[in-house]
Scaffold this motif. Structure first.
Motif, PDB file in Angstrom:
ATOM      1  N   ALA A   1     -21.220  -4.309 -94.927  1.00 53.42           N
ATOM      2  CA  ALA A   1     -21.418  -2.954 -95.446  1.00 53.42           C
ATOM      3  C   ALA A   1     -22.264  -2.129 -94.483  1.00 53.42           C
ATOM      4  CB  ALA A   1     -22.068  -3.014 -96.828  1.00 53.42           C
ATOM      5  N   HIS A   2     -23.321  -2.721 -93.964  1.00 54.84           N
ATOM      6  CA  HIS A   2     -24.164  -2.025 -92.995  1.00 54.84           C
ATOM      7  C   HIS A   2     -23.360  -1.663 -91.751  1.00 54.84           C
ATOM      8  CE1 HIS A   2     -27.244  -2.315 -89.588  1.00 54.84           C
ATOM      9  NE2 HIS A   2     -27.490  -1.182 -90.197  1.00 54.84           N
ATOM     10  N   SER A   3     -22.528  -2.594 -91.301  1.00 58.08           N
ATOM     11  CA  SER A   3     -21.699  -2.362 -90.121  1.00 58.08           C
ATOM     12  C   SER A   3     -20.735  -1.201 -90.334  1.00 58.08           C
ATOM     13  CB  SER A   3     -20.929  -3.642 -89.785  1.00 58.08           C
ATOM     14  OG  SER A   3     -19.961  -3.429 -88.793  1.00 58.08           O
ATOM     15  N   LEU A   4     -20.075  -1.159 -91.480  1.00 54.05           N
ATOM     16  CA  LEU A   4     -19.109  -0.090 -91.755  1.00 54.05           C
ATOM     17  C   LEU A   4     -19.803   1.257 -91.933  1.00 54.05           C
ATOM     18  CD1 LEU A   4     -16.675  -1.988 -94.154  1.00 54.05           C
ATOM     19  CD2 LEU A   4     -16.260  -1.331 -91.781  1.00 54.05           C
ATOM     20  N   SER A   5     -21.022   1.234 -92.455  1.00 53.44           N
ATOM     21  CA  SER A   5     -21.731   2.502 -92.633  1.00 53.44           C
ATOM     22  C   SER A   5     -22.041   3.155 -91.289  1.00 53.44           C
ATOM     23  CB  SER A   5     -23.030   2.280 -93.413  1.00 53.44           C
ATOM     24  OG  SER A   5     -24.021   1.654 -92.618  1.00 53.44           O
ATOM     25  N   ARG A   6     -22.168   2.360 -90.220  1.00 50.62           N
ATOM     26  CA  ARG A   6     -22.438   2.921 -88.895  1.00 50.62           C
ATOM     27  C   ARG A   6     -21.274   3.767 -88.383  1.00 50.62           C
ATOM     28  NH1 ARG A   6     -27.638   2.524 -89.138  1.00 50.62           N
ATOM     29  NH2 ARG A   6     -26.855   2.878 -91.239  1.00 50.62           N
ATOM     30  N   LEU A   7     -20.093   3.614 -88.998  1.00 47.54           N
ATOM     31  CA  LEU A   7     -18.905   4.352 -88.563  1.00 47.54           C
ATOM     32  C   LEU A   7     -18.719   5.664 -89.315  1.00 47.54           C
ATOM     33  CD1 LEU A   7     -16.404   1.360 -88.320  1.00 47.54           C
ATOM     34  CD2 LEU A   7     -17.452   2.597 -86.405  1.00 47.54           C
ATOM     35  N   GLY A   8     -19.598   5.943 -90.280  1.00 40.35           N
ATOM     36  CA  GLY A   8     -19.467   7.185 -91.029  1.00 40.35           C
ATOM     37  C   GLY A   8     -18.984   7.006 -92.452  1.00 40.35           C
ATOM     38  N   PHE A   9     -19.179   5.792 -93.013  1.00 40.40           N
ATOM     39  CA  PHE A   9     -18.793   5.528 -94.398  1.00 40.40           C
ATOM     40  C   PHE A   9     -20.044   5.293 -95.251  1.00 40.40           C
ATOM     41  CE2 PHE A   9     -15.317   3.688 -91.804  1.00 40.40           C
ATOM     42  CZ  PHE A   9     -14.275   4.497 -92.239  1.00 40.40           C
TER      43      PHE A   9
ATOM     44  N   THR B   1     -24.212 -14.339-105.661  1.00 43.44           N
ATOM     45  CA  THR B   1     -24.554 -12.927-105.746  1.00 43.44           C
ATOM     46  C   THR B   1     -24.480 -12.337-104.344  1.00 43.44           C
ATOM     47  OG1 THR B   1     -26.911 -13.437-105.529  1.00 43.44           O
ATOM     48  CG2 THR B   1     -26.024 -13.212-107.756  1.00 43.44           C
ATOM     49  N   ALA B   2     -24.104 -11.056-104.239  1.00 42.70           N
ATOM     50  CA  ALA B   2     -23.899 -10.418-102.941  1.00 42.70           C
ATOM     51  C   ALA B   2     -24.934  -9.349-102.636  1.00 42.70           C
ATOM     52  CB  ALA B   2     -22.493  -9.804-102.884  1.00 42.70           C
ATOM     53  N   VAL B   3     -25.525  -8.754-103.649  1.00 47.53           N
ATOM     54  CA  VAL B   3     -26.500  -7.679-103.427  1.00 47.53           C
ATOM     55  C   VAL B   3     -27.749  -8.256-102.760  1.00 47.53           C
ATOM     56  CG1 VAL B   3     -28.008  -5.998-104.565  1.00 47.53           C
ATOM     57  CG2 VAL B   3     -25.659  -6.317-105.351  1.00 47.53           C
ATOM     58  N   PRO B   4     -28.235  -7.640-101.681  1.00 53.95           N
ATOM     59  CA  PRO B   4     -29.424  -8.168-101.011  1.00 53.95           C
ATOM     60  C   PRO B   4     -30.699  -7.823-101.772  1.00 53.95           C
ATOM     61  CG  PRO B   4     -28.740  -6.131 -99.959  1.00 53.95           C
ATOM     62  CD  PRO B   4     -27.707  -6.425-101.010  1.00 53.95           C
ATOM     63  N   TRP B   5     -31.589  -8.798-101.873  1.00 53.60           N
ATOM     64  CA  TRP B   5     -32.916  -8.559-102.443  1.00 53.60           C
ATOM     65  C   TRP B   5     -34.000  -8.882-101.426  1.00 53.60           C
ATOM     66  CZ3 TRP B   5     -33.510  -6.169-107.111  1.00 53.60           C
ATOM     67  CH2 TRP B   5     -32.330  -6.010-107.860  1.00 53.60           C
TER      68      TRP B   5
ATOM     69  N   GLY C   1     -26.821 -11.140 -97.231  1.00 52.82           N
ATOM     70  CA  GLY C   1     -25.756 -12.033 -96.807  1.00 52.82           C
ATOM     71  C   GLY C   1     -24.619 -11.320 -96.105  1.00 52.82           C
ATOM     72  N   GLY C   2     -23.451 -11.978 -96.093  1.00 49.16           N
ATOM     73  CA  GLY C   2     -22.307 -11.468 -95.356  1.00 49.16           C
ATOM     74  C   GLY C   2     -21.844 -10.100 -95.801  1.00 49.16           C
ATOM     75  N   GLU C   3     -21.757  -9.877 -97.106  1.00 47.23           N
ATOM     76  CA  GLU C   3     -21.298  -8.577 -97.594  1.00 47.23           C
ATOM     77  C   GLU C   3     -22.259  -7.463 -97.194  1.00 47.23           C
ATOM     78  OE1 GLU C   3     -18.877 -11.415 -99.058  1.00 47.23           O
ATOM     79  OE2 GLU C   3     -21.037 -11.405 -99.395  1.00 47.23           O
TER      80      GLU C   3
END
Length: 733
Positions: free
Chosen positions: A536-544, A521-525, A530-532
């Motif tokens: 996702a957090h990293s890409l959101s810092r760029l404006g996504f 599973t990839a969704v964090p609880w 995890g890695g995904e």
């Protein structure tokens, strides 16, 4: 007076280099910020080394990275609710410096074990082994040949009575006595090696189990070293779909005599794991999974003779019993012998949910212990004298992925919840099972470490993760959402990561950070995920806006939920992701569904390609890192797809190469040339198919890198992902 054209060109020329440099500097700052967000765990100080309970006295030791006992070992008394540093950090450094001749670096992760008499702990610093007495608080250096020192090395195992040591020596092994004398030694070769498994010693230490692993008949993949003009080629074993498996043969060493007894193996291909011993040491336990994952046998072996018998068989002809998640760690939770030496606990999904069953050693089922519409993940402890057992389960209707501790009884009946807090819990029970260490977190709350009693008395907190350094990243937990799958019925759970300066009046491009493999599973609880989650957090810092979702076909829920894509991997996952994005976007006008990208690595790379090829009108840009394929590693594919000879239609339908002509948007692929998880050939075949279909794409090859590029290469790869989506999807509007 207006400027003349020549003067205007001169002025523009003077300022253009400065403007370009400033823009590049600004971009680099954004990339650095995004990369810092990717490495979010490095800014969290937490107690990561697992605590270890002493055999007696309801006490345990842990390595602290937090005040007031930072950088030393702490002794916790669960009964008295006290904790005390074994010695001050200054004293620890001072004593170590006397042996090392220089200041000793103490890392945030200091694994350790106990001495055979449990009178002290054993640890290593800079390759040297030491003990620290629990009573005298004195550090003592061990000789490199001391069995206790050697037991710290990976692959080595000290016998329970401390009288013998199994030593892994490259492709061979040896058994040494307490004085370091070799009792028996065997050498091997790289393609026919010996390996000492976990729990290899019988109680109290009469026999040792050792595997002989023969890869001589396994398919080989070439790894090319391009570092010099004269290329060098090495070969690595890699079992692709439909090719021969590694042959494993179990042996038992009699410690006193050095006699080595082989266990005859069956002719059929299978995967095997050493699962421990019966409490009296009379039989060793082996789990045997058929190649297609449809049959799991528990086999008991007499170590003195090598005679084997099948205790029970679990079969699921219409689906599978075990797949990659079973091979990675599930096997270790499959069977648990009970202290009475007459019964054992067995995990099964036969009623549609993973539950615990009680058996005797003749293979007769006594009863089902747990039941209900929820999964039990593991049995973490059994009362030494009594009928209570303790399980990790997801039994809360409103929190289907929370992992909590419950008490059950061997008689069956309802579970009693012991975890007071919601979220994901890591539990370590004391030997008596009267107390337990409970490390727990939620998406909103960092991990806290509590000590609690199994009789429900009040717990006390001995540590809590320090996340103060995350303020520099403007970190906020992701937004949770629930949607319906593409079938319009099944609830799916996901999260959205938003830019740190999020403005609901703007419209943001969206990236689906996908894995979708049928074994994790990839969704964090929990707090970090995890890695995904980190990507996702990293890409959101760029404006996504970045989404992480667990679609149908993933584990952790019912057997039916995971079996949706059995035999048809690649056919249900992307429809679920598209349906989720559309539903999330319908109530969030800031999500620009005209600019949606998809990114994944490994199995996620396969699905990033899948999204671009099966939903080309929806996904406008995709970046596939180290993508796999259904024809790659057998244990990854065959249990979820069936054998290639039995399901050719399913394999063909899941092929990305066959869909190359469907590509519409911008696509980029990355692969390391030394990848032995998802081989380079998957990307080469995909590239060939795209060329033949006259579809343009970008390709990044990383010479010498494995499946997960690290160090400078890892940064280069992730920056390439970031630059790709900034270029193809643009900025918020």
């Amino acid at each position: 007076m207006p400027y003349s054209l020549p003067l205007l060109l001169i002025v523009v020329g003077l300022f253009a280099p400065w403007s370009a440099t400033a823009a590049e500097d600004a971009l680099q700052a954004r990339l650095d910020f995004s990369d810092a967000a990717l490495n979010l765990p490095n800014r969290i100080r937490d107690t990561l080394a697992p605590p270890r309970w002493l055999p007696e006295g309801e006490r345990f030791v842990y390595w602290s990275v937090l005040e007031p006992h930072r950088d030393t070992w702490v002794l916790v008394d669960a009964r008295r609710k006290t904790q005390q540093a074994l010695l001050s950090p200054e004293s620890l450094r001072s004593q170590l410096a006397q042996f090392l001749g220089k200041p000793a670096p103490l890392s945030g992760f200091m694994p350790f074990t106990f001495t055979p008499d449990a009178g002290g702990i054993v640890f290593s610093v800079q390759g040297r082994a030491f003990t620290l007495g629990l009573s005298d608080r004195r550090v003592v250096a061990l000789e490199p040949t001391d069995p206790v020192a050697l037991s710290l090395l990976p692959g080595n195992a000290l016998s329970p009575d401390g009288k013998a040591l199994a030593v892994q020596r490259e492709a061979g092994f040896a058994v040494l006595d307490a004085k370091g004398t070799t009792r028996v030694e065997r050498t091997g070769t790289e393609d026919n090696a010996w390996r000492v498994p976990e729990s290899a010693w019988s109680p109290p230490g009469r026999f040792l189990a050792v595997w002989r692993e023969d890869t001589r008949g396994v398919h080989q993949i070439p790894l090319v070293d391009y570092g010099t003009a004269q290329e060098k080629v090495t070969w690595a074993p890699y079992t692709k779909t439909g090719t021969p498996l590694m042959r494993s043969e179990l042996h038992f060493v009699t410690a006193e005599t050095g006699q080595v007894t082989p266990v005859p193996r069956e002719a059929t291909e299978s995967y095997e794991w050493f699962a421990g011993w019966r409490p009296d040491g009379s039989e060793a336990l082996v789990l045997q999974l058929s190649r297609d994952g449809k049959r799991l046998d528990l086999v008991a072996v007499e170590p003195a003779t090598g005679k084997r018998r099948r205790v029970l068989r679990e079969e699921r002809p219409e689906s599978f019993v075990g797949a990659l998640d079973f091979a990675v760690e599930g096997w270790s939770r499959q069977v648990k012998p009970l202290p009475d030496n007459r019964h054992f606990l067995w995990m099964s999904e036969r009623d549609g949910w993973r539950h615990v069953y009680l058996y005797d050693w003749a293979g007769k089922q006594v009863r089902q212990i747990t039941q209900g519409p929820f999964p039990v993940h593991a049995v973490v402890g059994v009362e030494p004298k009594g009928d209570a057992l303790y399980v990790m389960a997801s039994a809360e209707r409103d929190a289907p992925y929370d992992r909590l501790l419950y008490r059950a009884t061997l008689k069956g009946g309802d579970l009693k919840r012991l975890s007071q807090e919601p979220g994901v819990h890591r539990v370590v029970l004391s030997p008596s099972t009267r107390y337990f260490v409970d490390g727990h977190s939620t998406r909103e709350q960092p991990r806290a470490w509590d000590v609690a009693s199994t009789d429900g008395r009040q717990s006390f907190r001995y540590a809590k993760a320090d996340v103060s350094a995350l303020a520099a990243l403007h970190y906020t937990p992701p937004e949770a959402f629930t949607v319906k799958a593409a079938d319009g019925t099944t609830p799916l759970y996901g999260v959205l990561y938003k830019p740190w300066d999020f403005d609901p009046k703007k419209r943001y491009p969206v990236i689906d950070v996908i894995y979708a493999g049928p074994f994790i599973t990839a969704v964090p609880w929990g707090y970090v995920g995890g890695g995904e989650s980190r990507i996702a957090h990293s890409l959101s810092r760029l404006g996504f806006i970045a989404m992480v979702l667990d679609a149908r076909g993933t584990p952790g829920r019912s057997k039916a939920f995971q079996d949706v894509n059995y035999g048809r991997v690649g056919q249900t996952e992307i429809p679920d992701h598209v349906a989720a994005l559309k539903q999330a976007g319908a109530t969030r006008p800031y999500m620009d569904l005209e600019r949606v990208g998809i990114h994944g690595h490994s199995w996620g790379g396969y699905f990033a390609l899948r999204g671009m090829l099966t939903a080309p009108e929806f996904f406008k840009a995709g970046y596939a890192g180290a993508p796999g394929a259904l024809t790659e590693e057998a244990i990854i594919n065959e249990p979820n797809m069936g054998l290639l000879t039995e399901n050719p239609t399913g394999y063909a339908a899941g092929s990305n190469e066959a869909l190359a002509g469907k590509l519409q948007g911008a696509l980029k692929m990355m692969h390391g040339t030394s990848d032995v998880n998802a081989t380079l050939s998957t990307t080469m075949r995909m590239a060939q198919a795209l060329v033949q279909a006259n579809k343009h794409f970008d390709l990044l090859l990383m010479p010498g890198e494995g499946h997960n590029p690290s160090g400078p290469a890892g940064r280069y790869y992730m920056d390439d992902v970031r630059r790709f989506f900034l270029r193809e999807l643009g900025a918020p509007r």
